[in-house]
Design a protein around this motif. Sequence first.
Motif, PDB file in Angstrom:
ATOM      1  N   ASN A  47       0.889  -1.157   0.000  1.00  0.00           N
ATOM      2  CA  ASN A  47       0.000   0.000   0.000  1.00  0.00           C
ATOM      3  C   ASN A  47       0.932   1.213   0.000  1.00  0.00           C
ATOM      4  O   ASN A  47       1.401   1.641   1.060  1.00  0.00           O
ATOM      5  N   LYS A  55       4.277   1.360   2.159  1.00  0.00           N
ATOM      6  CA  LYS A  55       4.143   0.425   3.278  1.00  0.00           C
ATOM      7  C   LYS A  55       3.818  -0.970   2.747  1.00  0.00           C
ATOM      8  O   LYS A  55       3.238  -1.118   1.681  1.00  0.00           O
ATOM      9  N   ASN A  61       0.624   0.086  10.127  1.00  0.00           N
ATOM     10  CA  ASN A  61       0.359  -0.034   8.692  1.00  0.00           C
ATOM     11  C   ASN A  61      -0.856   0.766   8.227  1.00  0.00           C
ATOM     12  O   ASN A  61      -1.157   0.775   7.037  1.00  0.00           O
ATOM     13  N   TYR A  62      -1.551   1.438   9.135  1.00  0.00           N
ATOM     14  CA  TYR A  62      -2.636   2.317   8.725  1.00  0.00           C
ATOM     15  C   TYR A  62      -2.020   3.526   8.022  1.00  0.00           C
ATOM     16  O   TYR A  62      -1.025   4.085   8.467  1.00  0.00           O
ATOM     17  N   VAL A  63      -2.603   3.912   6.880  1.00  0.00           N
ATOM     18  CA  VAL A  63      -2.131   5.065   6.115  1.00  0.00           C
ATOM     19  C   VAL A  63      -3.139   6.188   6.315  1.00  0.00           C
ATOM     20  O   VAL A  63      -4.342   6.005   6.079  1.00  0.00           O
ATOM     21  N   ASN A  84      -5.605   9.197   6.024  1.00  0.00           N
ATOM     22  CA  ASN A  84      -6.586   9.577   5.005  1.00  0.00           C
ATOM     23  C   ASN A  84      -7.071   8.411   4.150  1.00  0.00           C
ATOM     24  O   ASN A  84      -7.693   8.634   3.123  1.00  0.00           O
ATOM     25  N   GLN A  85      -6.757   7.215   4.547  1.00  0.00           N
ATOM     26  CA  GLN A  85      -7.349   6.035   3.899  1.00  0.00           C
ATOM     27  C   GLN A  85      -8.250   5.366   4.928  1.00  0.00           C
ATOM     28  O   GLN A  85      -7.821   5.097   6.041  1.00  0.00           O
ATOM     29  N   ASN A  86      -9.482   5.101   4.561  1.00  0.00           N
ATOM     30  CA  ASN A  86     -10.384   4.450   5.490  1.00  0.00           C
ATOM     31  C   ASN A  86     -11.217   3.412   4.747  1.00  0.00           C
ATOM     32  O   ASN A  86     -12.208   3.763   4.144  1.00  0.00           O
ATOM     33  N   PRO A  87     -10.789   2.193   4.737  1.00  0.00           N
ATOM     34  CA  PRO A  87      -9.638   1.598   5.411  1.00  0.00           C
ATOM     35  C   PRO A  87      -8.382   1.628   4.525  1.00  0.00           C
ATOM     36  O   PRO A  87      -8.470   1.861   3.323  1.00  0.00           O
ATOM     37  N   SER A  88      -7.244   1.356   5.126  1.00  0.00           N
ATOM     38  CA  SER A  88      -6.010   1.130   4.366  1.00  0.00           C
ATOM     39  C   SER A  88      -6.069  -0.323   3.884  1.00  0.00           C
ATOM     40  O   SER A  88      -6.282  -1.231   4.687  1.00  0.00           O
ATOM     41  N   TYR A 128      -4.391  -3.568   1.845  1.00  0.00           N
ATOM     42  CA  TYR A 128      -3.223  -4.288   1.338  1.00  0.00           C
ATOM     43  C   TYR A 128      -3.768  -5.526   0.623  1.00  0.00           C
ATOM     44  O   TYR A 128      -4.554  -6.271   1.202  1.00  0.00           O
TER      45      TYR A 128
END
Length: 173
Positions: A86, A89, A152-154, A156-160, A162
């Motif tokens: 992602n 990451k 590993n959460y990025v 402004n992504q909901n959800p991040s 992979y």
Amino acid sequence: MKKFIFTALTLVGFAAANAQTVTLNVRLKPIQTLIVNTAQKTVNLDYTTRDDYANGVTSSNADHLTIYSTGGFQVKVKSATAALQNGSKSIQANTIQVKASAGTDPVNGAQYAALTPLSATETTLVTSSVGGVDKKISIDYKGSGANAYLDNYVANQNPSVYTTELTYTIISQ
């Protein structure tokens, strides 16, 4: 009468002398098919609570695979990549484990591997010395616990998300 019997025996001998033979072969070629349940083509491991990050999550997929095999076989799985990406990451594929088990119509005598880490190389999940028609295999996917994915959460992504593609194969044995 003797002439008639002699003629009849001669005809029988003549017919036998003209008999032909044919070799009949029954030629069995191996056939294996493997179908992923269409309702389970996408599997999500959702981390939504603190406990999920601490303990890991599991997605259980009953009757995930349907197999047809004309004899003994192996079912294998592999990830398209060694790491799920992602952006910059990544999550290592081997932090996700796969476990096969008997479905609702199981293969008699099949051997199922214990929890197996995903890998970019094929890993055997099921081995059977006998074939079967439309036999079911259930698959559990287990993501890591122990807060392995905490960072590993990025933003402004909901959800991040992979992602990797998994390939299941069946081969004769």
